[in-house]
Design a protein around this motif. Structure first.
Motif, PDB file in Angstrom:
ATOM      1  N   LYS A  11       0.846  -1.210   0.000  1.00 55.97           N
ATOM      2  CA  LYS A  11       0.000   0.000   0.000  1.00 55.97           C
ATOM      3  C   LYS A  11       0.874   1.250   0.000  1.00 55.97           C
ATOM      4  O   LYS A  11       0.564   2.234  -0.672  1.00 55.97           O
ATOM      5  CB  LYS A  11      -0.923  -0.028   1.226  1.00 55.97           C
ATOM      6  CG  LYS A  11      -2.055   0.966   1.232  1.00 55.97           C
ATOM      7  CD  LYS A  11      -3.003   0.858   0.065  1.00 55.97           C
ATOM      8  CE  LYS A  11      -3.701  -0.461  -0.044  1.00 55.97           C
ATOM      9  NZ  LYS A  11      -4.652  -0.473  -1.183  1.00 55.97           N
ATOM     10  N   ARG A  12       1.980   1.208   0.750  1.00 60.32           N
ATOM     11  CA  ARG A  12       2.880   2.371   0.779  1.00 60.32           C
ATOM     12  C   ARG A  12       3.443   2.642  -0.623  1.00 60.32           C
ATOM     13  O   ARG A  12       3.509   3.788  -1.069  1.00 60.32           O
ATOM     14  CB  ARG A  12       4.023   2.147   1.777  1.00 60.32           C
ATOM     15  CG  ARG A  12       3.536   2.139   3.212  1.00 60.32           C
ATOM     16  CD  ARG A  12       4.647   2.282   4.238  1.00 60.32           C
ATOM     17  NE  ARG A  12       4.158   1.977   5.579  1.00 60.32           N
ATOM     18  CZ  ARG A  12       3.407   2.792   6.322  1.00 60.32           C
ATOM     19  NH1 ARG A  12       3.067   3.976   5.859  1.00 60.32           N
ATOM     20  NH2 ARG A  12       3.001   2.425   7.515  1.00 60.32           N
ATOM     21  N   ILE A 119      -5.694   2.493   5.031  1.00 53.55           N
ATOM     22  CA  ILE A 119      -5.322   3.909   4.936  1.00 53.55           C
ATOM     23  C   ILE A 119      -4.068   4.164   5.764  1.00 53.55           C
ATOM     24  O   ILE A 119      -4.040   3.938   6.977  1.00 53.55           O
ATOM     25  CB  ILE A 119      -6.505   4.806   5.363  1.00 53.55           C
ATOM     26  CG1 ILE A 119      -7.588   4.734   4.264  1.00 53.55           C
ATOM     27  CG2 ILE A 119      -6.048   6.239   5.612  1.00 53.55           C
ATOM     28  CD1 ILE A 119      -8.836   5.523   4.525  1.00 53.55           C
ATOM     29  N   ILE A 120      -3.033   4.632   5.049  1.00 51.86           N
ATOM     30  CA  ILE A 120      -1.755   4.895   5.722  1.00 51.86           C
ATOM     31  C   ILE A 120      -1.236   6.302   5.375  1.00 51.86           C
ATOM     32  O   ILE A 120      -0.148   6.686   5.777  1.00 51.86           O
ATOM     33  CB  ILE A 120      -0.682   3.821   5.351  1.00 51.86           C
ATOM     34  CG1 ILE A 120      -0.711   3.443   3.860  1.00 51.86           C
ATOM     35  CG2 ILE A 120      -0.907   2.547   6.145  1.00 51.86           C
ATOM     36  CD1 ILE A 120       0.187   4.207   2.995  1.00 51.86           C
ATOM     37  N   LEU A 138     -10.225   3.276   9.529  1.00 51.69           N
ATOM     38  CA  LEU A 138      -8.850   3.374  10.025  1.00 51.69           C
ATOM     39  C   LEU A 138      -8.584   2.107  10.835  1.00 51.69           C
ATOM     40  O   LEU A 138      -9.408   1.722  11.670  1.00 51.69           O
ATOM     41  CB  LEU A 138      -8.666   4.612  10.909  1.00 51.69           C
ATOM     42  CG  LEU A 138      -8.865   5.977  10.235  1.00 51.69           C
ATOM     43  CD1 LEU A 138      -8.662   7.108  11.244  1.00 51.69           C
ATOM     44  CD2 LEU A 138      -7.934   6.167   9.040  1.00 51.69           C
ATOM     45  N   ILE A 139      -7.457   1.462  10.579  1.00 50.70           N
ATOM     46  CA  ILE A 139      -7.132   0.199  11.247  1.00 50.70           C
ATOM     47  C   ILE A 139      -6.059   0.469  12.310  1.00 50.70           C
ATOM     48  O   ILE A 139      -4.924   0.822  11.990  1.00 50.70           O
ATOM     49  CB  ILE A 139      -6.652  -0.847  10.213  1.00 50.70           C
ATOM     50  CG1 ILE A 139      -7.745  -1.068   9.149  1.00 50.70           C
ATOM     51  CG2 ILE A 139      -6.292  -2.164  10.901  1.00 50.70           C
ATOM     52  CD1 ILE A 139      -7.314  -1.918   7.962  1.00 50.70           C
ATOM     53  N   GLN A 150      -4.430  12.404  13.444  1.00 43.94           N
ATOM     54  CA  GLN A 150      -4.247  13.223  12.227  1.00 43.94           C
ATOM     55  C   GLN A 150      -5.262  12.844  11.140  1.00 43.94           C
ATOM     56  O   GLN A 150      -5.928  13.700  10.560  1.00 43.94           O
ATOM     57  CB  GLN A 150      -2.810  12.995  11.725  1.00 43.94           C
ATOM     58  CG  GLN A 150      -2.437  13.690  10.437  1.00 43.94           C
ATOM     59  CD  GLN A 150      -1.116  13.144   9.867  1.00 43.94           C
ATOM     60  OE1 GLN A 150      -0.387  12.403  10.529  1.00 43.94           O
ATOM     61  NE2 GLN A 150      -0.822  13.501   8.641  1.00 43.94           N
ATOM     62  N   PHE A 151      -5.405  11.551  10.901  1.00 49.57           N
ATOM     63  CA  PHE A 151      -6.294  11.085   9.830  1.00 49.57           C
ATOM     64  C   PHE A 151      -7.772  11.309  10.178  1.00 49.57           C
ATOM     65  O   PHE A 151      -8.565  11.678   9.317  1.00 49.57           O
ATOM     66  CB  PHE A 151      -6.057   9.603   9.526  1.00 49.57           C
ATOM     67  CG  PHE A 151      -4.690   9.283   8.978  1.00 49.57           C
ATOM     68  CD1 PHE A 151      -3.848  10.276   8.505  1.00 49.57           C
ATOM     69  CD2 PHE A 151      -4.231   7.965   8.919  1.00 49.57           C
ATOM     70  CE1 PHE A 151      -2.585   9.984   7.995  1.00 49.57           C
ATOM     71  CE2 PHE A 151      -2.977   7.656   8.411  1.00 49.57           C
ATOM     72  CZ  PHE A 151      -2.148   8.664   7.955  1.00 49.57           C
ATOM     73  N   SER A 152      -8.136  11.069  11.440  1.00 52.32           N
ATOM     74  CA  SER A 152      -9.544  11.247  11.818  1.00 52.32           C
ATOM     75  C   SER A 152      -9.923  12.726  11.813  1.00 52.32           C
ATOM     76  O   SER A 152     -11.038  13.086  11.436  1.00 52.32           O
ATOM     77  CB  SER A 152      -9.854  10.588  13.165  1.00 52.32           C
ATOM     78  OG  SER A 152      -9.017  11.080  14.180  1.00 52.32           O
TER      79      SER A 152
END
Length: 261
Positions: A11-12, A119-120, A138-139, A150-152
């Motif tokens: 994924k990266r 999601i990374i 988000l895992i 940060q992502f949320s």
């Protein structure tokens, strides 16, 4: 290296490649970026079944699940069945999904849609909004506490709801924060692929009441849902159970009718 580590490593690389071709400014020009999102939490709160039905072609644990059903037919079928929301796998290498599936599902129904992926990077959240998602996953096991925050926060600024997935108490304690809407307990052990709804039961009391509780993986029977409802679960993510049949929408409809009897 377990399967999750492999998926994240790939994924990266995938995100790096995408960012060389597409900018966030370009994503923000896609018409769906400005659409009003549909609330999954609202649907779950007022539902007696709480079914979130998935579109999934294959998985690392089960190989091919369904490579004939069309995403638009499944989306229409799920909406007709009365599900609370639809989950769309967009990982291509391991789950046979694409962002085209997400946009097709969005064009085919008025359900809240969860982008199910690994999601990374913030780029994927902007991408989710641009391609018609209402909710992101988000895992906890693949993200740091700082990344979850940060992502949320970014997701909330885009009016996307956030489902955080946990597997154990350590992940849950690390990840609880006010920018989450739903906490999903994954019943699948990602190292062994064994599934047990006991995981949802054990973690239920540790999830604060302000979050909607969702049980994920291994939910294939009405009995499992009825067993978990007294533990406060309002949502049930069902993937393979509907997708392994010839007509996932019809299967979902029969399931919900029986559940609500």
């Amino acid at each position: 290296m377990n399967i999750l580590d492999k998926i994240v490593a790939d994924k990266r690389k995938e995100v790096i490649s995408k960012k060389e071709i597409i900018t966030t400014d370009m994503l923000e020009q896609i018409p769906f970026f400005d659409r009003k999102t549909i609330s999954l939490t609202h649907n779950l709160k007022k539902s007696s079944s709480g079914i979130i039905a998935e579109f999934k072609r294959c998985s690392p644990s089960k190989s091919i699940i369904n490579n004939t059903s069309m995403v638009e037919d499944v989306a229409i079928g799920y909406e007709h069945a009365g599900v609370c929301g639809m989950s769309v796998l967009t990982d291509e290498i391991y789950f046979g999904g694409t962002l085209d599936d997400l946009i097709t599902a969005r064009q085919s129904c008025n359900l809240p849609i969860l982008r199910k992926d690994f999601i990374i990077n913030e780029f994927q959240i902007i991408e989710a909004k641009a391609f018609g998602a209402d909710v992101i996953l988000l895992i906890a096991s693949i993200l740091t506490k700082a990344e979850i925050k940060q992502f949320s926060e970014l997701a909330k600024s885009l009016n996307l709801e956030v489902l955080l997935e946990v597997h154990n108490e350590a992940e849950l304690q690390k990840a609880i924060m006010p920018t989450l809407d739903m906490i999903g307990v994954n019943n699948r052990n990602l190292k062994t692929f064994e599934v047990s709804i006991e995981n949802s039961k054990q973690l239920s009391n540790l999830i604060p009441d302000e979050f909607i509780k969702i049980s994920e993986s291994g939910i294939s029977s009405i009995e499992s849902i009825k067993e978990l409802q007294p533990y406060g679960y309002k949502g049930f993510l069902i993937g393979e159970n509907f997708m392994k049949t010839e007509n996932p929408g019809e299967s979902a409809q029969k399931f919900i009718k029986t559940l609500e009897k």
